[in-house]
Design a protein around this motif. Structure first.
Motif, PDB file in Angstrom:
ATOM      1  N   HIS A  54       0.832  -1.214   0.000  1.00  0.00           N
ATOM      2  CA  HIS A  54       0.000   0.000   0.000  1.00  0.00           C
ATOM      3  C   HIS A  54       0.866   1.264   0.000  1.00  0.00           C
ATOM      4  O   HIS A  54       1.817   1.370   0.778  1.00  0.00           O
ATOM      5  CB  HIS A  54      -0.920   0.003   1.222  1.00  0.00           C
ATOM      6  N   PRO A  55       0.544   2.236  -0.856  1.00  0.00           N
ATOM      7  CA  PRO A  55       1.363   3.463  -0.936  1.00  0.00           C
ATOM      8  C   PRO A  55       1.481   4.216   0.389  1.00  0.00           C
ATOM      9  O   PRO A  55       2.552   4.765   0.684  1.00  0.00           O
ATOM     10  CB  PRO A  55       0.608   4.319  -1.970  1.00  0.00           C
ATOM     11  N   ALA A  56       0.435   4.236   1.190  1.00  0.00           N
ATOM     12  CA  ALA A  56       0.493   4.960   2.463  1.00  0.00           C
ATOM     13  C   ALA A  56       1.475   4.308   3.427  1.00  0.00           C
ATOM     14  O   ALA A  56       2.126   4.992   4.222  1.00  0.00           O
ATOM     15  CB  ALA A  56      -0.899   5.030   3.102  1.00  0.00           C
ATOM     16  N   ILE A  57       1.602   3.003   3.350  1.00  0.00           N
ATOM     17  CA  ILE A  57       2.565   2.292   4.196  1.00  0.00           C
ATOM     18  C   ILE A  57       3.987   2.570   3.727  1.00  0.00           C
ATOM     19  O   ILE A  57       4.901   2.746   4.545  1.00  0.00           O
ATOM     20  CB  ILE A  57       2.261   0.781   4.219  1.00  0.00           C
ATOM     21  N   HIS A  58       4.171   2.658   2.424  1.00  0.00           N
ATOM     22  CA  HIS A  58       5.496   3.031   1.907  1.00  0.00           C
ATOM     23  C   HIS A  58       5.900   4.417   2.415  1.00  0.00           C
ATOM     24  O   HIS A  58       7.067   4.649   2.750  1.00  0.00           O
ATOM     25  CB  HIS A  58       5.501   3.001   0.373  1.00  0.00           C
ATOM     26  N   GLU A  59       4.945   5.340   2.475  1.00  0.00           N
ATOM     27  CA  GLU A  59       5.229   6.672   3.009  1.00  0.00           C
ATOM     28  C   GLU A  59       5.549   6.599   4.501  1.00  0.00           C
ATOM     29  O   GLU A  59       6.483   7.243   4.980  1.00  0.00           O
ATOM     30  CB  GLU A  59       4.041   7.602   2.761  1.00  0.00           C
ATOM     31  N   ALA A  60       4.774   5.818   5.246  1.00  0.00           N
ATOM     32  CA  ALA A  60       4.986   5.711   6.695  1.00  0.00           C
ATOM     33  C   ALA A  60       6.361   5.131   7.017  1.00  0.00           C
ATOM     34  O   ALA A  60       6.989   5.528   8.009  1.00  0.00           O
ATOM     35  CB  ALA A  60       3.886   4.848   7.314  1.00  0.00           C
ATOM     36  N   TYR A  71      14.055  -2.695   8.840  1.00  0.00           N
ATOM     37  CA  TYR A  71      13.091  -3.009   9.905  1.00  0.00           C
ATOM     38  C   TYR A  71      11.957  -1.983   9.968  1.00  0.00           C
ATOM     39  O   TYR A  71      11.077  -2.091  10.823  1.00  0.00           O
ATOM     40  CB  TYR A  71      13.794  -3.043  11.269  1.00  0.00           C
ATOM     41  N   ALA A  72      11.968  -0.997   9.089  1.00  0.00           N
ATOM     42  CA  ALA A  72      10.963   0.075   9.154  1.00  0.00           C
ATOM     43  C   ALA A  72       9.537  -0.477   9.127  1.00  0.00           C
ATOM     44  O   ALA A  72       8.659   0.018   9.834  1.00  0.00           O
ATOM     45  CB  ALA A  72      11.176   1.058   8.004  1.00  0.00           C
ATOM     46  N   GLY A  73       9.308  -1.503   8.334  1.00  0.00           N
ATOM     47  CA  GLY A  73       7.969  -2.074   8.224  1.00  0.00           C
ATOM     48  C   GLY A  73       7.446  -2.604   9.545  1.00  0.00           C
ATOM     49  O   GLY A  73       6.249  -2.464   9.854  1.00  0.00           O
ATOM     50  N   ALA A  74       8.324  -3.204  10.331  1.00  0.00           N
ATOM     51  CA  ALA A  74       7.908  -3.746  11.625  1.00  0.00           C
ATOM     52  C   ALA A  74       7.439  -2.622  12.550  1.00  0.00           C
ATOM     53  O   ALA A  74       6.453  -2.780  13.281  1.00  0.00           O
ATOM     54  CB  ALA A  74       9.058  -4.519  12.273  1.00  0.00           C
ATOM     55  N   PHE A  75       8.113  -1.486  12.500  1.00  0.00           N
ATOM     56  CA  PHE A  75       7.735  -0.373  13.374  1.00  0.00           C
ATOM     57  C   PHE A  75       6.493   0.358  12.858  1.00  0.00           C
ATOM     58  O   PHE A  75       5.719   0.895  13.648  1.00  0.00           O
ATOM     59  CB  PHE A  75       8.917   0.564  13.564  1.00  0.00           C
ATOM     60  N   VAL A  76       6.295   0.345  11.547  1.00  0.00           N
ATOM     61  CA  VAL A  76       5.043   0.871  11.011  1.00  0.00           C
ATOM     62  C   VAL A  76       3.880  -0.004  11.471  1.00  0.00           C
ATOM     63  O   VAL A  76       2.827   0.496  11.884  1.00  0.00           O
ATOM     64  CB  VAL A  76       5.086   0.956   9.470  1.00  0.00           C
ATOM     65  N   VAL A 160      13.469   5.069  18.269  1.00  0.00           N
ATOM     66  CA  VAL A 160      12.330   4.795  17.390  1.00  0.00           C
ATOM     67  C   VAL A 160      11.046   5.382  17.969  1.00  0.00           C
ATOM     68  O   VAL A 160      10.232   5.960  17.247  1.00  0.00           O
ATOM     69  CB  VAL A 160      12.173   3.272  17.162  1.00  0.00           C
ATOM     70  N   PHE A 161      10.884   5.245  19.284  1.00  0.00           N
ATOM     71  CA  PHE A 161       9.678   5.788  19.902  1.00  0.00           C
ATOM     72  C   PHE A 161       9.623   7.305  19.741  1.00  0.00           C
ATOM     73  O   PHE A 161       8.551   7.873  19.485  1.00  0.00           O
ATOM     74  CB  PHE A 161       9.608   5.400  21.375  1.00  0.00           C
ATOM     75  N   GLU A 162      10.757   7.962  19.865  1.00  0.00           N
ATOM     76  CA  GLU A 162      10.796   9.411  19.678  1.00  0.00           C
ATOM     77  C   GLU A 162      10.403   9.773  18.246  1.00  0.00           C
ATOM     78  O   GLU A 162       9.688  10.765  18.017  1.00  0.00           O
ATOM     79  CB  GLU A 162      12.186   9.950  20.002  1.00  0.00           C
ATOM     80  N   ASN A 167       6.424  12.219  14.714  1.00  0.00           N
ATOM     81  CA  ASN A 167       5.765  12.098  13.405  1.00  0.00           C
ATOM     82  C   ASN A 167       4.345  11.549  13.524  1.00  0.00           C
ATOM     83  O   ASN A 167       3.790  11.038  12.562  1.00  0.00           O
ATOM     84  CB  ASN A 167       6.593  11.195  12.488  1.00  0.00           C
ATOM     85  N   LYS A 168       3.776  11.686  14.711  1.00  0.00           N
ATOM     86  CA  LYS A 168       2.457  11.075  14.958  1.00  0.00           C
ATOM     87  C   LYS A 168       1.395  11.613  14.000  1.00  0.00           C
ATOM     88  O   LYS A 168       0.562  10.857  13.498  1.00  0.00           O
ATOM     89  CB  LYS A 168       2.043  11.306  16.412  1.00  0.00           C
ATOM     90  N   LYS A 169       1.408  12.899  13.739  1.00  0.00           N
ATOM     91  CA  LYS A 169       0.398  13.484  12.846  1.00  0.00           C
ATOM     92  C   LYS A 169       0.522  12.897  11.435  1.00  0.00           C
ATOM     93  O   LYS A 169      -0.487  12.540  10.810  1.00  0.00           O
ATOM     94  CB  LYS A 169       0.542  15.006  12.806  1.00  0.00           C
ATOM     95  N   PHE A 170       1.731  12.808  10.939  1.00  0.00           N
ATOM     96  CA  PHE A 170       1.947  12.238   9.606  1.00  0.00           C
ATOM     97  C   PHE A 170       1.547  10.767   9.570  1.00  0.00           C
ATOM     98  O   PHE A 170       0.894  10.311   8.619  1.00  0.00           O
ATOM     99  CB  PHE A 170       3.414  12.391   9.198  1.00  0.00           C
ATOM    100  N   LEU A 171       1.909  10.018  10.598  1.00  0.00           N
ATOM    101  CA  LEU A 171       1.553   8.598  10.650  1.00  0.00           C
ATOM    102  C   LEU A 171       0.036   8.427  10.741  1.00  0.00           C
ATOM    103  O   LEU A 171      -0.512   7.480  10.170  1.00  0.00           O
ATOM    104  CB  LEU A 171       2.254   7.928  11.830  1.00  0.00           C
TER     105      LEU A 171
END
Length: 197
Positions: A54-60, A71-76, A160-162, A167-171
């Motif tokens: 999904h494109p939105a996940i690629h952005e996240a 590992y970015a996908g796991a944190f998304v 990662v938590f920081e 980036n909470k609004k963007f996510l």
């Protein structure tokens, strides 16, 4: 990793079990389970495949990739559970609590199908009510740290938590673009599985 989303995108008790089992079994063992549990395993895989494309996940993923690369996908995935848990268009707070309790009950009722390593995790999950507490910043912080602790090639102190907080609004925007599509896909997949029964 995103246990809440997987548990929410189910349509039978057996699918709940299968959704959780998928990450804990070998592919060749999937056909040893009852059909409704197999359907949950199939649904889990369909959800993961759809999510990854999904494109939105690629952005996240761009939020976490500079810190954790592949590992970015796991944190998304973990982050998406925060937004699912806070999505009151899906459930009220009391309904989310009831959902969490129902999932634990279903999993414990089907204990005979659960591998030992999953049973141990389920005790912790239920005790600390992971599913319901994903709505809290501290719940997601715990989950993010859990991923860091399990990752072989990542430093345990990567912020990662920081990155999530900053980036909470963007996510949230990525979640809003993504989850309705995923929900529709899961419903369609379930309809196909029911035709096979």
């Amino acid at each position: 990793m995103n246990y809440l989303a997987h548990s929410y995108l189910t349509f039978t008790d057996g699918q709940i079990v299968g959704q959780f089992l998928e990450d804990f079994i070998k592919n060749r063992d999937r056909f040893s389970f009852p059909k409704d549990i197999q359907d949950g395993i199939t649904l889990h895989r369909a959800i993961d495949t759809f999510t990854d494309s999904h494109p939105a996940i690629h952005e996240a993923k761009k939020v976490f990739a500079p810190l954790v690369r592949l590992y970015a996908g796991a944190f998304v995935d973990v982050s998406m559970d925060y937004f699912v848990a806070n999505d009151l268009s899906l459930n009220s707070l009391s309904d989310w609590k009831a959902h969490s309790l129902r999932v634990y009950k279903v999993l414990n009722t089907h204990e005979e199908w659960l591998p030992e390593n999953f049973k141990k995790m389920l005790v912790k999950m239920e005790h600390d009510d992971w599913l319901y507490n994903y709505r809290e910043d501290w719940g997601i912080k715990f989950s993010i740290q859990n991923v860091l602790n399990k990752a072989k090639y990542l430093d345990k102190d990567i912020p990662v938590f920081e990155a999530f907080l900053n980036n909470k609004k963007f996510l949230q925007e990525c979640y809003d673009d993504f989850f309705p599509d995923l929900f529709a896909h899961a419903k369609g997949m379930n309809a196909l599985l029911q035709l096979e029964n």
